[in-house]
Design an enzyme around this catalytic site. Structure first.
Site, PDB file in Angstrom:
ATOM      1  N   GLY A   1       0.826  -1.216   0.000  1.00  0.00           N
ATOM      2  CA  GLY A   1       0.000   0.000   0.000  1.00  0.00           C
ATOM      3  C   GLY A   1       0.855   1.258   0.000  1.00  0.00           C
ATOM      4  O   GLY A   1       0.504   2.259  -0.637  1.00  0.00           O
ATOM      5  N   ASP A   2       1.968   1.208   0.703  1.00  0.00           N
ATOM      6  CA  ASP A   2       2.867   2.377   0.737  1.00  0.00           C
ATOM      7  C   ASP A   2       3.470   2.613  -0.646  1.00  0.00           C
ATOM      8  O   ASP A   2       3.648   3.757  -1.074  1.00  0.00           O
ATOM      9  CB  ASP A   2       4.017   2.161   1.737  1.00  0.00           C
ATOM     10  CG  ASP A   2       3.506   1.831   3.121  1.00  0.00           C
ATOM     11  OD1 ASP A   2       2.379   2.240   3.443  1.00  0.00           O
ATOM     12  OD2 ASP A   2       4.240   1.151   3.877  1.00  0.00           O
ATOM     13  N   ALA A   3       3.802   1.515  -1.329  1.00  0.00           N
ATOM     14  CA  ALA A   3       4.374   1.633  -2.677  1.00  0.00           C
ATOM     15  C   ALA A   3       3.330   2.197  -3.637  1.00  0.00           C
ATOM     16  O   ALA A   3       3.641   3.049  -4.476  1.00  0.00           O
ATOM     17  CB  ALA A   3       4.871   0.273  -3.168  1.00  0.00           C
TER      18      ALA A   3
END
Ligand code: 26A
Length: 342
Positions: free
Chosen positions: A296-298
């Site tokens: 999700g961060d990517a």
């Protein structure tokens, strides 16, 4: 130096290990979740460190996003704020940031250890248990130091991890107010279901400053439940978030819900109308998925890099999908070298 993108979050070192379901059950942990460690979870960190397969990897959700965005963007595009200790863990974070050229303006705590997150991998799920340590001591006064505020003034876009609502809502509000006053895009990630659930008031306080909300389907459902509306229809949840109070009237509210391998839902509320769109993710064979820690961060990283590059919404979402696909083939919240280009 002027950085286009300024990020704020909790810098953590991930202690990543593979565990079975029984291990998670023993600590009352869900297979796919992120929580703040309670006293009963503390042994997990020493147990992780004692395992032969433990990997120490740079983490902290917004820091992962900052690294990912810098991975895509030209040198010296991204600056990250957070609080660390003076220890080997912080050295590891600095090393990982250096590998992509991410600049940091850390607040440094003399007496408190750098925060850590046990990333408990179970198949394609990840359960994250965090001891915030030094990250919990970030203060808005750090942003107000003249050299740091200069970076804030020079920034074009802001990205804040919702996880930081557990630390300093005041710091988030400070950036949000500046962004609204200067008509700069302000991006907030809900980060985990417990944020809308247990940090409802601080979230309500900062949400009016947010131009772009990013979250996954379980965070969206938690937001709906916490606010007493139907969580089963994600489009209507996205519309409610999109329509909620907003300070900067010059920008529409854009709401982005990722849904694992299902298409990403995007709702924009502008001039009294909703635009609803869905974008499929980039397909990847299951056998090529190393782990989903940091996926999700990517996604958020690719998406904000698109915003920094002035790309349209469809392209920015596609850049998020592209970077998430690269990251889940690496160990933890990391990106492949040699660098790939979008
Ligand atoms: C306040 N909490 C619980 C947290 C986090 C966190 N980052 C900031 N604050 N809990 C887990 N993470 C990070 O999330 C990443 C995966 O999305 C982990 O460090 C991991 O790298």
């Amino acid at each position: 130096m002027a950085f286009d993108l300024v990020c704020l979050g909790n810098p953590l070192l991930d202690l990543q290990v593979n565990v079975d379901k029984a291990y998670l059950d023993n600590y009352g942990l869900k297979e796919n979740d992120a929580i703040l460690a309670e006293e009963k979870h503390m042994p997990i960190f020493d147990e992780a460190l004692a395992r032969p397969d433990v990997r120490l990897i740079a983490g902290g959700a917004a820091q992962n996003t900052a690294r990912g965005a810098q991975y895509i963007l030209p040198a010296n595009s991204v600056l990250y704020f957070g609080s660390v200790g003076k220890d080997k863990y912080a050295d590891k974070l600095i090393e990982a940031n250096k590998s992509v050229g991410l600049a940091t303006a850390y607040m440094v705590q003399d007496e408190i250890a750098t925060g850590k997150c046990a990333a408990l991998i179970n198949g394609t799920n990840r359960s994250l248990v965090t001891d915030l340590g030094a990250a919990n001591h970030f203060k808005p006064s750090h942003l107000e130091k003249p050299e740091n505020w200069e970076h804030v003034k020079n920034a074009k876009i802001f990205y804040v991890g919702g996880f930081h609502l557990t630390v300093s809502p005041d710091a988030i509000e400070l950036l949000g107010k500046h962004a609204a006053e200067e008509n700069k895009p302000f991006v907030l990630n809900f980060s985990a279901p417990f944020i809308p659930q247990f940090f409802k008031e601080p979230l309500e306080r900062v949400l009016p400053y947010v131009d772009y909300v990013i979250c996954n389907e379980s965070e969206a459902a938690a937001f709906a439940e916490a606010n007493g509306f139907d969580a089963s229809d994600l489009v209507s949840v996205a519309k409610t978030v999109a329509k909620s109070a907003k300070v900067n009237g010059k920008r529409p509210r854009t709401v982005v819900f990722t849904q694992g391998t299902d298409p990403t839902l995007v709702v924009v509320y502008e001039n009294g109308d909703f635009a609803v769109r869905e974008y499929p993710v980039h397909a990847l064979e299951a056998s090529k998925v190393t782990d989903t820690n940091g996926a999700g961060d990517a996604f958020a990283a690719g998406f904000v890099a698109g915003l920094v590059r002035n790309k349209d919404l469809a392209t920015s979402v596609d850049m998020g999908h592209w970077l998430a696909k690269l990251s889940i083939q690496e160990i933890g919240p990391s990106f492949p070298f040699p660098k790939q280009t979008y």
